[in-house]
Design a protein around this motif. Structure first.
Motif, PDB file in Angstrom:
ATOM      1  N   ILE A  72       0.840  -1.203   0.000  1.00 43.28           N
ATOM      2  CA  ILE A  72       0.000   0.000   0.000  1.00 43.28           C
ATOM      3  C   ILE A  72       0.871   1.247   0.000  1.00 43.28           C
ATOM      4  O   ILE A  72       0.642   2.200  -0.751  1.00 43.28           O
ATOM      5  N   GLU A  73       1.904   1.251   0.865  1.00 36.21           N
ATOM      6  CA  GLU A  73       2.776   2.421   0.984  1.00 36.21           C
ATOM      7  C   GLU A  73       3.532   2.692  -0.309  1.00 36.21           C
ATOM      8  O   GLU A  73       3.777   3.846  -0.666  1.00 36.21           O
ATOM      9  N   SER A  74       3.921   1.637  -1.027  1.00 36.77           N
ATOM     10  CA  SER A  74       4.703   1.805  -2.257  1.00 36.77           C
ATOM     11  C   SER A  74       3.839   2.126  -3.472  1.00 36.77           C
ATOM     12  O   SER A  74       4.352   2.466  -4.528  1.00 36.77           O
ATOM     13  N   GLY A  75       2.512   1.994  -3.330  1.00 34.52           N
ATOM     14  CA  GLY A  75       1.626   2.238  -4.457  1.00 34.52           C
ATOM     15  C   GLY A  75       1.346   1.012  -5.293  1.00 34.52           C
ATOM     16  O   GLY A  75       0.632   1.085  -6.293  1.00 34.52           O
ATOM     17  N   ARG A  76       1.921  -0.132  -4.899  1.00 36.61           N
ATOM     18  CA  ARG A  76       1.611  -1.368  -5.622  1.00 36.61           C
ATOM     19  C   ARG A  76       0.113  -1.681  -5.534  1.00 36.61           C
ATOM     20  O   ARG A  76      -0.489  -2.182  -6.479  1.00 36.61           O
ATOM     21  N   LEU A  77      -0.472  -1.388  -4.361  1.00 35.12           N
ATOM     22  CA  LEU A  77      -1.921  -1.417  -4.198  1.00 35.12           C
ATOM     23  C   LEU A  77      -2.378   0.015  -3.969  1.00 35.12           C
ATOM     24  O   LEU A  77      -1.942   0.663  -3.013  1.00 35.12           O
ATOM     25  N   LYS A  78      -3.240   0.520  -4.825  1.00 35.75           N
ATOM     26  CA  LYS A  78      -3.681   1.910  -4.750  1.00 35.75           C
ATOM     27  C   LYS A  78      -5.061   1.987  -4.099  1.00 35.75           C
ATOM     28  O   LYS A  78      -5.762   0.968  -3.996  1.00 35.75           O
ATOM     29  N   ASP A 108      -8.229  -0.193  -4.925  1.00 38.72           N
ATOM     30  CA  ASP A 108      -7.831  -1.444  -5.573  1.00 38.72           C
ATOM     31  C   ASP A 108      -8.318  -2.626  -4.736  1.00 38.72           C
ATOM     32  O   ASP A 108      -8.309  -2.574  -3.496  1.00 38.72           O
ATOM     33  N   GLN A 109      -8.713  -3.690  -5.406  1.00 33.77           N
ATOM     34  CA  GLN A 109      -9.085  -4.909  -4.693  1.00 33.77           C
ATOM     35  C   GLN A 109      -7.822  -5.703  -4.373  1.00 33.77           C
ATOM     36  O   GLN A 109      -6.934  -5.842  -5.216  1.00 33.77           O
ATOM     37  N   THR A 110      -7.737  -6.210  -3.167  1.00 31.83           N
ATOM     38  CA  THR A 110      -6.583  -7.026  -2.781  1.00 31.83           C
ATOM     39  C   THR A 110      -6.728  -8.419  -3.386  1.00 31.83           C
ATOM     40  O   THR A 110      -7.838  -8.844  -3.727  1.00 31.83           O
ATOM     41  N   PRO A 111      -5.624  -9.137  -3.524  1.00 31.61           N
ATOM     42  CA  PRO A 111      -5.747 -10.550  -3.918  1.00 31.61           C
ATOM     43  C   PRO A 111      -6.625 -11.303  -2.911  1.00 31.61           C
ATOM     44  O   PRO A 111      -6.769 -10.889  -1.760  1.00 31.61           O
ATOM     45  N   SER A 112      -7.196 -12.413  -3.345  1.00 31.36           N
ATOM     46  CA  SER A 112      -8.055 -13.200  -2.450  1.00 31.36           C
ATOM     47  C   SER A 112      -7.228 -13.855  -1.347  1.00 31.36           C
ATOM     48  O   SER A 112      -5.996 -13.943  -1.446  1.00 31.36           O
ATOM     49  N   GLU A 113      -7.904 -14.324  -0.312  1.00 28.13           N
ATOM     50  CA  GLU A 113      -7.206 -15.023   0.776  1.00 28.13           C
ATOM     51  C   GLU A 113      -6.447 -16.229   0.238  1.00 28.13           C
ATOM     52  O   GLU A 113      -5.312 -16.498   0.650  1.00 28.13           O
ATOM     53  N   ASN A 114      -7.068 -16.959  -0.690  1.00 22.43           N
ATOM     54  CA  ASN A 114      -6.394 -18.135  -1.257  1.00 22.43           C
ATOM     55  C   ASN A 114      -5.145 -17.734  -2.037  1.00 22.43           C
ATOM     56  O   ASN A 114      -4.103 -18.405  -1.958  1.00 22.43           O
ATOM     57  N   GLU A 115      -5.244 -16.659  -2.801  1.00 18.97           N
ATOM     58  CA  GLU A 115      -4.092 -16.213  -3.593  1.00 18.97           C
ATOM     59  C   GLU A 115      -2.944 -15.776  -2.687  1.00 18.97           C
ATOM     60  O   GLU A 115      -1.775 -16.106  -2.931  1.00 18.97           O
ATOM     61  N   ILE A 116      -3.259 -15.016  -1.636  1.00 16.19           N
ATOM     62  CA  ILE A 116      -2.215 -14.564  -0.716  1.00 16.19           C
ATOM     63  C   ILE A 116      -1.611 -15.753   0.020  1.00 16.19           C
ATOM     64  O   ILE A 116      -0.387 -15.843   0.183  1.00 16.19           O
ATOM     65  N   ALA A 117      -2.457 -16.679   0.460  1.00 20.17           N
ATOM     66  CA  ALA A 117      -1.966 -17.866   1.165  1.00 20.17           C
ATOM     67  C   ALA A 117      -1.007 -18.662   0.288  1.00 20.17           C
ATOM     68  O   ALA A 117       0.051 -19.123   0.739  1.00 20.17           O
ATOM     69  N   GLY A 118      -1.369 -18.804  -0.998  1.00 20.83           N
ATOM     70  CA  GLY A 118      -0.503 -19.548  -1.911  1.00 20.83           C
ATOM     71  C   GLY A 118       0.799 -18.832  -2.185  1.00 20.83           C
ATOM     72  O   GLY A 118       1.863 -19.460  -2.250  1.00 20.83           O
ATOM     73  N   GLN A 119       0.747 -17.506  -2.340  1.00 21.31           N
ATOM     74  CA  GLN A 119       1.951 -16.736  -2.646  1.00 21.31           C
ATOM     75  C   GLN A 119       2.961 -16.777  -1.515  1.00 21.31           C
ATOM     76  O   GLN A 119       4.170 -16.862  -1.745  1.00 21.31           O
ATOM     77  N   PHE A 120       2.469 -16.707  -0.263  1.00 19.82           N
ATOM     78  CA  PHE A 120       3.376 -16.622   0.883  1.00 19.82           C
ATOM     79  C   PHE A 120       3.536 -17.940   1.634  1.00 19.82           C
ATOM     80  O   PHE A 120       4.274 -18.008   2.621  1.00 19.82           O
ATOM     81  N   THR A 151     -12.161  -7.458  -0.645  1.00 22.97           N
ATOM     82  CA  THR A 151     -11.481  -6.503   0.229  1.00 22.97           C
ATOM     83  C   THR A 151     -10.742  -5.480  -0.624  1.00 22.97           C
ATOM     84  O   THR A 151     -10.091  -5.845  -1.606  1.00 22.97           O
ATOM     85  N   PHE A 152     -10.807  -4.217  -0.224  1.00 18.71           N
ATOM     86  CA  PHE A 152     -10.271  -3.120  -1.024  1.00 18.71           C
ATOM     87  C   PHE A 152      -9.406  -2.209  -0.151  1.00 18.71           C
ATOM     88  O   PHE A 152      -9.529  -2.188   1.082  1.00 18.71           O
ATOM     89  N   VAL A 153      -8.532  -1.429  -0.811  1.00 25.15           N
ATOM     90  CA  VAL A 153      -7.654  -0.482  -0.124  1.00 25.15           C
ATOM     91  C   VAL A 153      -8.428   0.799   0.159  1.00 25.15           C
ATOM     92  O   VAL A 153      -9.052   1.367  -0.740  1.00 25.15           O
ATOM     93  N   ALA A 154      -8.374   1.259   1.410  1.00 25.65           N
ATOM     94  CA  ALA A 154      -9.080   2.479   1.802  1.00 25.65           C
ATOM     95  C   ALA A 154      -8.315   3.709   1.331  1.00 25.65           C
ATOM     96  O   ALA A 154      -7.082   3.689   1.215  1.00 25.65           O
ATOM     97  N   ARG A 155      -9.051   4.777   1.065  1.00 28.49           N
ATOM     98  CA  ARG A 155      -8.419   6.059   0.764  1.00 28.49           C
ATOM     99  C   ARG A 155      -7.928   6.691   2.058  1.00 28.49           C
ATOM    100  O   ARG A 155      -8.565   6.578   3.094  1.00 28.49           O
TER     101      ARG A 155
END
Length: 368
Positions: free
Chosen positions: A20-26, A29-41, A69-73
């Protein structure tokens, strides 16, 4: 004292926050799903859910039923203003910072406070932006690491505004000289002295030092290093000290080390600004066909996870990391709750030498 391992959800939380801080998620923006994050990490969905829940609780994320889930302004992110602490560091998810952050957050949570993290990415303009945001929100107090502390404080008016608005704040790792806030830091000069003294006691006389000098930590480590050399009447030659600035970490010291190690009269030992640099210069030794510690002794600084991440385990100077985070939180809560007019005393940590396998006694050359 051994640092406690950082909980998996906390490591994941700081990594997602860095997105979020780097702007990769603006914003929005919708975050990756729980399954996607679990698999990535390689983590369980329960760990992912816990990390996302913490970020949502602190207002970094919001959920839409049936959508995700989305990134808050930033301008709409709600603050638990009555019990919210701001923490601003130069980095969040890199190097020793997760330990500092997790120590502070755990202690604040135990005291009934929430914490909002921000990062300057070691950029003074971003430090200004973060301070302006912090001043616009009803924080109870702030924990701040100064950015490039040896290069002045162009954001002094904003720091003075914190004092005018009676927002308690403390600094970690260093303090801008013109401020009077409490500070928790390692005695970096003593640490630089200890590193050089260790090598001198092992018989080394040709010792080179590499220091980042746009922060006061590096300037003080350099000061301690040269003090040890002066004490033992060791000459400071043109290659004795290599200094560099932020952004030059992977170029200037590495190229200087390669040049030194390819000469016939080369240093027998290196003192490095931190463990990250020591690992890089370990590669420089390999490139020139030298072995650590048989041909070159190498000492790092901070006792980070990198110090044991390679086949050569680094001798290093311990940084208090998690302990500093905990004590910074305790000091700030005391300032908030007591509202005492008496100034808090600084906490200066004594350096500790951690002996591992990257330093070795220099054997005298056989007589001809």
């Amino acid at each position: 004292m051994t640092d406690k391992p950082i909980p998996k959800y906390m490591r994941l939380k700081t990594e997602l926050l860095s997105w979020i801080e780097s702007g990769r998620l603006k914003p929005d923006d919708q975050t990756p799903s729980e399954n996607e994050i679990a698999g990535q990490f390689g983590m369980s969905r329960q760990t992912v859910r816990q990390a996302l829940g913490q970020l949502e609780k602190e207002g970094w994320l919001y959920r839409l039923q049936g959508k995700g889930t989305f990134v808050a302004r930033q301008d709409t992110r709600p603050l638990q203003s009555s019990r919210m602490i701001g923490m601003m560091t130069t980095h969040i998810s890199d190097y020793i910072f997760p330990h500092i952050v997790s120590g502070a957050e755990a202690r604040l949570r135990g005291g009934g406070y929430s914490m909002m993290l921000s990062s300057t990415d070691n950029d003074k303009n971003k430090e200004r932006e973060n301070l302006e945001l912090l001043l616009s929100q009803p924080f109870k107090g702030l924990i701040i690491e100064p950015t490039k502390s040896a290069q002045g404080n162009p954001n002094l008016p904003l720091y003075l505004a914190l004092e005018i608005h009676r927002i308690p704040f403390i600094m970690i790792n260093e303090r801008y000289p013109e401020l009077h806030c409490p500070c928790l830091k390692l005695d970096d000069e003593a640490g630089g002295y200890m590193a050089a003294e260790h090598l001198i006691q092992l018989g080394h006389r040709e010792i080179a030092g590499f220091f980042k000098t746009d922060d006061l930590q590096g300037a003080n480590r350099l000061k301690g290093f040269t003090r040890a050399l002066h004490k033992h009447s060791l000459l400071l030659g043109p290659d004795t000290v290599t200094h560099y600035m932020s952004g030059q970490e992977r170029t200037v010291p590495y190229e200087a080390a390669l040049g030194m190690l390819q000469r016939r009269q080369r240093p027998t030992a290196f003192v490095c600004y931190n463990d990250e640099l020591a690992v890089l210069l370990l590669e420089a030794a390999r490139q020139t066909g030298l072995s650590v510690p048989d041909d070159l002794s190498l000492i790092g600084f901070d006792d980070s996870t990198l110090s044991t991440a390679t086949e050569v385990k680094l001798t290093t100077i311990r940084h208090p990391k998690q302990e500093m985070g905990v004590q910074a939180a305790e000091m700030l809560m005391d300032m908030i709750e007591r509202r005492s007019a008496e100034p808090q005393n600084d906490i200066i940590y004594k350096p500790e030498l951690v002996l591992r396998s990257s330093t070795n006694r220099l054997e005298p050359e056989p007589a001809q």
